[in-house]
Design a protein around this motif. Structure first.
Motif, PDB file in Angstrom:
ATOM      1  N   GLY A 105     -53.049  -1.404 -32.272  1.00 34.36           N
ATOM      2  CA  GLY A 105     -53.837  -0.215 -31.980  1.00 34.36           C
ATOM      3  C   GLY A 105     -54.780   0.148 -33.118  1.00 34.36           C
TER       4      GLY A 105
ATOM      5  N   THR B 227     -55.514  -5.083 -30.839  1.00 33.90           N
ATOM      6  CA  THR B 227     -54.880  -4.412 -29.697  1.00 33.90           C
ATOM      7  C   THR B 227     -53.368  -4.324 -29.900  1.00 33.90           C
ATOM      8  OG1 THR B 227     -54.497  -6.402 -28.379  1.00 33.90           O
ATOM      9  CG2 THR B 227     -56.644  -5.350 -28.133  1.00 33.90           C
ATOM     10  N   ALA B 228     -52.796  -5.301 -30.612  1.00 31.30           N
ATOM     11  CA  ALA B 228     -51.340  -5.319 -30.803  1.00 31.30           C
ATOM     12  C   ALA B 228     -50.881  -4.159 -31.680  1.00 31.30           C
ATOM     13  CB  ALA B 228     -50.906  -6.644 -31.428  1.00 31.30           C
TER      14      ALA B 228
ATOM     15  N   TYR C  40     -48.346 -10.207 -34.738  1.00 31.12           N
ATOM     16  CA  TYR C  40     -47.798  -9.211 -35.660  1.00 31.12           C
ATOM     17  C   TYR C  40     -47.511  -9.825 -37.034  1.00 31.12           C
ATOM     18  CZ  TYR C  40     -47.268  -5.851 -31.879  1.00 31.12           C
ATOM     19  OH  TYR C  40     -47.518  -4.976 -30.858  1.00 31.12           O
TER      20      TYR C  40
ATOM     21  N   GLU D 249     -53.494  -4.142 -22.503  1.00 37.29           N
ATOM     22  CA  GLU D 249     -54.027  -5.147 -21.580  1.00 37.29           C
ATOM     23  C   GLU D 249     -52.941  -6.013 -20.961  1.00 37.29           C
ATOM     24  OE1 GLU D 249     -54.356  -5.083 -24.812  1.00 37.29           O
ATOM     25  OE2 GLU D 249     -53.952  -7.056 -25.668  1.00 37.29           O
ATOM     26  N   LEU D 250     -51.720  -5.986 -21.537  1.00 39.35           N
ATOM     27  CA  LEU D 250     -50.646  -6.805 -20.978  1.00 39.35           C
ATOM     28  C   LEU D 250     -49.890  -6.088 -19.866  1.00 39.35           C
ATOM     29  CD1 LEU D 250     -49.222  -8.752 -24.038  1.00 39.35           C
ATOM     30  CD2 LEU D 250     -50.794  -9.502 -22.264  1.00 39.35           C
ATOM     31  N   GLY D 251     -50.228  -4.826 -19.617  1.00 38.19           N
ATOM     32  CA  GLY D 251     -49.720  -4.150 -18.430  1.00 38.19           C
ATOM     33  C   GLY D 251     -48.268  -3.719 -18.473  1.00 38.19           C
TER      34      GLY D 251
ATOM     35  N   LYS E 265     -42.027  -1.100 -35.957  1.00 37.05           N
ATOM     36  CA  LYS E 265     -42.080  -1.602 -34.583  1.00 37.05           C
ATOM     37  C   LYS E 265     -40.667  -1.783 -34.051  1.00 37.05           C
ATOM     38  CE  LYS E 265     -43.589  -5.800 -34.094  1.00 37.05           C
ATOM     39  NZ  LYS E 265     -42.370  -6.448 -33.612  1.00 37.05           N
TER      40      LYS E 265
ATOM     41  N   PRO F 234     -43.792  -8.550 -25.129  1.00 37.57           N
ATOM     42  CA  PRO F 234     -44.947  -8.811 -25.986  1.00 37.57           C
ATOM     43  C   PRO F 234     -44.751  -8.332 -27.420  1.00 37.57           C
ATOM     44  CG  PRO F 234     -45.534  -7.406 -24.097  1.00 37.57           C
ATOM     45  CD  PRO F 234     -44.046  -7.477 -24.152  1.00 37.57           C
ATOM     46  N   TYR F 235     -43.778  -7.448 -27.637  1.00 29.78           N
ATOM     47  CA  TYR F 235     -43.703  -6.726 -28.904  1.00 29.78           C
ATOM     48  C   TYR F 235     -42.653  -7.271 -29.873  1.00 29.78           C
ATOM     49  CZ  TYR F 235     -46.232  -3.660 -25.768  1.00 29.78           C
ATOM     50  OH  TYR F 235     -47.132  -3.182 -24.858  1.00 29.78           O
TER      51      TYR F 235
ATOM     52  N   ARG G 192     -46.814 -13.246 -19.264  1.00 29.73           N
ATOM     53  CA  ARG G 192     -48.144 -12.844 -19.734  1.00 29.73           C
ATOM     54  C   ARG G 192     -48.223 -12.896 -21.252  1.00 29.73           C
ATOM     55  NH1 ARG G 192     -50.244  -7.678 -16.450  1.00 29.73           N
ATOM     56  NH2 ARG G 192     -52.177  -8.495 -17.289  1.00 29.73           N
ATOM     57  N   THR G 193     -47.062 -12.946 -21.894  1.00 25.25           N
ATOM     58  CA  THR G 193     -47.012 -12.981 -23.358  1.00 25.25           C
ATOM     59  C   THR G 193     -47.415 -14.345 -23.909  1.00 25.25           C
ATOM     60  OG1 THR G 193     -44.684 -13.524 -23.101  1.00 25.25           O
ATOM     61  CG2 THR G 193     -45.231 -11.228 -23.556  1.00 25.25           C
TER      62      THR G 193
ATOM     63  N   VAL H  86     -52.054   6.082 -29.356  1.00 33.97           N
ATOM     64  CA  VAL H  86     -52.443   4.898 -28.581  1.00 33.97           C
ATOM     65  C   VAL H  86     -51.213   4.094 -28.173  1.00 33.97           C
ATOM     66  CG1 VAL H  86     -54.719   4.682 -29.652  1.00 33.97           C
ATOM     67  CG2 VAL H  86     -52.768   3.516 -30.680  1.00 33.97           C
TER      68      VAL H  86
ATOM     69  N   LEU I 110     -49.676   0.175 -27.479  1.00 35.83           N
ATOM     70  CA  LEU I 110     -49.907  -1.159 -28.022  1.00 35.83           C
ATOM     71  C   LEU I 110     -50.133  -2.160 -26.889  1.00 35.83           C
ATOM     72  CD1 LEU I 110     -47.157  -1.303 -30.797  1.00 35.83           C
ATOM     73  CD2 LEU I 110     -49.444  -0.301 -30.900  1.00 35.83           C
ATOM     74  N   MET I 111     -51.068  -3.055 -27.092  1.00 31.80           N
ATOM     75  CA  MET I 111     -51.404  -4.118 -26.125  1.00 31.80           C
ATOM     76  C   MET I 111     -51.447  -3.606 -24.683  1.00 31.80           C
ATOM     77  SD  MET I 111     -49.647  -7.645 -27.364  1.00 31.80           S
ATOM     78  CE  MET I 111     -48.500  -7.636 -28.713  1.00 31.80           C
TER      79      MET I 111
ATOM     80  N   HIS J   1     -47.171 -17.419 -28.495  1.00 29.99           N
ATOM     81  CA  HIS J   1     -46.681 -16.128 -27.994  1.00 29.99           C
ATOM     82  C   HIS J   1     -47.417 -15.014 -28.745  1.00 29.99           C
ATOM     83  CE1 HIS J   1     -43.901 -12.890 -27.012  1.00 29.99           C
ATOM     84  NE2 HIS J   1     -43.316 -13.688 -26.128  1.00 29.99           N
ATOM     85  N   VAL J   2     -47.769 -13.953 -28.009  1.00 35.68           N
ATOM     86  CA  VAL J   2     -48.563 -12.898 -28.647  1.00 35.68           C
ATOM     87  C   VAL J   2     -47.821 -12.221 -29.805  1.00 35.68           C
ATOM     88  CG1 VAL J   2     -50.009 -12.397 -26.639  1.00 35.68           C
ATOM     89  CG2 VAL J   2     -47.842 -11.178 -26.931  1.00 35.68           C
ATOM     90  N   VAL J   3     -46.486 -12.306 -29.854  1.00 33.94           N
ATOM     91  CA  VAL J   3     -45.759 -11.640 -30.930  1.00 33.94           C
ATOM     92  C   VAL J   3     -46.125 -12.233 -32.291  1.00 33.94           C
ATOM     93  CG1 VAL J   3     -43.633 -13.024 -31.036  1.00 33.94           C
ATOM     94  CG2 VAL J   3     -43.539 -10.582 -31.489  1.00 33.94           C
TER      95      VAL J   3
END
Lengths: 270, 289
Positions: B195, B192-193, B285, A220-222, A101, A147-148, B129-130, A215, A217-218, B280-282
């Protein structure tokens, strides 16, 4: 300027990575190649804190996670000798996926507009998201917006670091042609990382994404990430051989022969 | 999220200060002379103290002036501009009152800018949004309610403060209750994070590194949530319920001061939870939240 480039100003090129989760072996060579290149290239060196002490920590632009994927329970035959509880009785065995990642160079990068100083920006010409480290105040808001987890604060320089897509390699004419790709891609021994223009539907990477059902990733977060991940292929099943080594694991000699055999028989008669 | 002391003290103190400036601005018969001066000195001490504390959060504070450049896209930049504008308008209003020549429209402008600053601070968190717990209209409402309540307490408005304290208690409890469900409602999962959700149920097997890193200490700060339930009870008691009772007692200067101290400590606890409980969405992972 931390406004994202307007659609009419963008060139249509979207440089990015395609990562093949089917072939990644989780060796972390990309992590080390990335760290090595960014220790001595673009911007402040990518530093560590307390690297040889009790609590070593450091900034990295690429990290490899590992996941276990348990297939969802379905109708059909389970594993031959009854399902172990963690396999959930699915049609295929649980599998192990290595997951590199790094920055996904999003089309609608949420890390860019939040920047108060203009340090964070997305290039109109190729879509690469970069940080002007001389303007960064180290507030960390861009890392919160991502988000990542692609952005990490440099522990010594106090500025935000992120994947540059090796912008100092890919356009670098002093390097041999074959080296003009990101260090992680260049080094990957499994060829699990691919670099190219995802804005061009005819490019090799776009074709790969189409063929393999790549695909985002995420979604839905736009953020509309550019990088794509190729899901692991359906391969293993419980049908037939579950382990290719099984035939060689049978005991070769069940009964002792020769001198040992004579000894065994004689001692057995006593 | 990491409950950083600099951000907790910044949002609490500046919220209180801008809340006070709001009430001083809208007061139809504002204090004048040295009483006005004292009120404005208190408000400026709180807001400037808070803003100075926020600078401690920056890793390169010597470049802080650059934060004024991106007001077109960044709420952090807008907050900086609004804070300066609110302080300038309030400063002029306070000077006019001290000299005994009130200019009421100037006060209204100062009040509007003070609320705008608190709103911009809240929008820094709301826009993310995170962090599903923050990405909700209730975040700016809560920040504004806290600023208005604290300001009313500080400026000695007993009836208004009592009503706001009660409303704040209801709002805060609902924000906690609803906030607990927002991560699930956002629909973001490890599936979803990564895939990998289409292939089954992924589970974090082992992390990319054995030690700590910036992402974990900054955004997956689970230690701060350990006593969340107890802290919620403490916060609501100190922030709202105890001050409401104290305000109904005689000797408003004594009990009003105790009510104010109780409220501020309660807001600090609530702000700790605002950061510590935010997932936080991170974290997904890493197999955490």
């Amino acid at each position: 300027m931390t406004m994202l480039p307007r659609p009419e100003d963008r060139s249509g090129r979207k440089l990015g990575l395609v990562i093949d989760l089917d072939t990644c072996v989780g060796c972390h060579a990309c992590v080390i190649a990335c760290k090595g290149w960014n220790d001595q290239a673009y911007g402040a060196p990518l530093s560590d804190s307390d690297p040889y002490g009790d609590a070593p920590s450091g900034s990295f632009l690429n990290r490899v996670h590992s996941y276990e994927v348990a297939p969802d329970p379905q109708a059909g035959p389970g594993p031959p000798s009854g399902p172990p509880p963690d396999l959930r009785g699915g049609q295929t065995p649980t599998r192990h996926v290595h997951f590199p990642k790094s920055c996904l160079h999003c089309d609608d990068a949420p890390c860019v507009p939040v920047c108060p100083t203009g340090a964070s920006y997305k290039r109109a010409e190729d879509g690469i998201v970069l940080v002007n480290e001389d303007a960064c105040i180290g507030c960390g808001l861009c890392a919160w917006a991502c988000p990542y987890g692609a952005r990490e604060m440099d522990p010594s320089a106090g500025v935000m670091k992120k994947c540059t897509l090796c912008v100092d390699r890919i356009y670098n004419e002093t390097l041999p042609e074959e080296d003009r790709e990101p260090a992680c891609v260049r080094t990957c021994p499994a060829k699990a990382r691919h670099f190219g223009d995802l804005g061009d539907p005819g490019s090799a990477v776009s074709q790969l994404v189409e063929d393999r059902g790549g695909v985002a990733l995420m979604p839905e977060l736009g953020a509309a990430p550019v990088n794509r991940y190729l899901p692991p292929r359906e391969r293993d099943t419980w049908a037939g051989e579950t382990d290719v080594l099984a035939p060689w694991l049978e005991p070769v000699a069940e009964e002792p022969q020769g001198f040992l055999g004579w000894l065994d028989r004689t001692l057995g008669k006593l | 999220m990491n409950p950083a002391k600099s951000l907790i003290s910044f949002t609490t103190l500046s919220g209180l200060g801008f809340g006070l400036l709001f009430w001083l601005g809208v007061d139809p018969s504002p204090p004048t002379g040295w009483i006005a001066a004292v009120f404005f000195v208190i408000a400026f001490a709180l807001t400037l103290g808070g803003l100075a504390s926020s600078a401690l959060h920056l890793r390169r504070p010597e470049r802080a002036l650059r934060a004024f450049t991106q007001w077109r896209s960044s709420w952090l930049s807008r907050e900086a501009w609004l804070a300066v504008a609110a302080l300038m308008a309030s400063g002029a209003h306070g000077l006019a009152l001290t000299l005994g020549a009130p200019i009421l429209p100037l006060g209204w402008l100062a009040a509007l800018l003070a609320l705008g600053t608190v709103g911009a601070t809240a929008m820094i968190y709301t826009q993310l949004r995170t962090v599903p717990r923050w990405h909700h209209w209730s975040t700016p409402v809560l920040f504004l309610a806290l600023a208005l309540t604290g300001g009313a307490l500080l400026s000695g408005r007993i009836v208004i403060a009592s009503v706001l304290l009660a409303a704040l208690a209801v709002l805060q409890v609902w924000v906690w209750h609803d906030g607990d469900k927002r991560f699930a409602r956002s629909g973001t999962t490890l599936g979803t994070a990564t895939g990998l959700g289409s292939q089954g149920t992924p589970r974090a097997l082992f992390p990319p590194h054995t030690g700590d890193n910036y992402l974990l200490s900054e955004m997956v700060h689970v230690v701060g949530r350990r006593h969340a339930r107890k802290l919620r009870v403490i916060a609501i008691l100190l922030m709202s319920l105890i001050p409401i009772v104290l305000l109904q007692l005689p000797m408003p200067h004594v009990f009003g001061l105790i009510a104010l101290v109780s409220h501020v400590v309660g807001v600090l606890v609530s702000r700790w939870l605002f950061f510590a409980e935010a997932e936080h969405v991170v974290g997904l992972y890493y197999g955490r939240r």
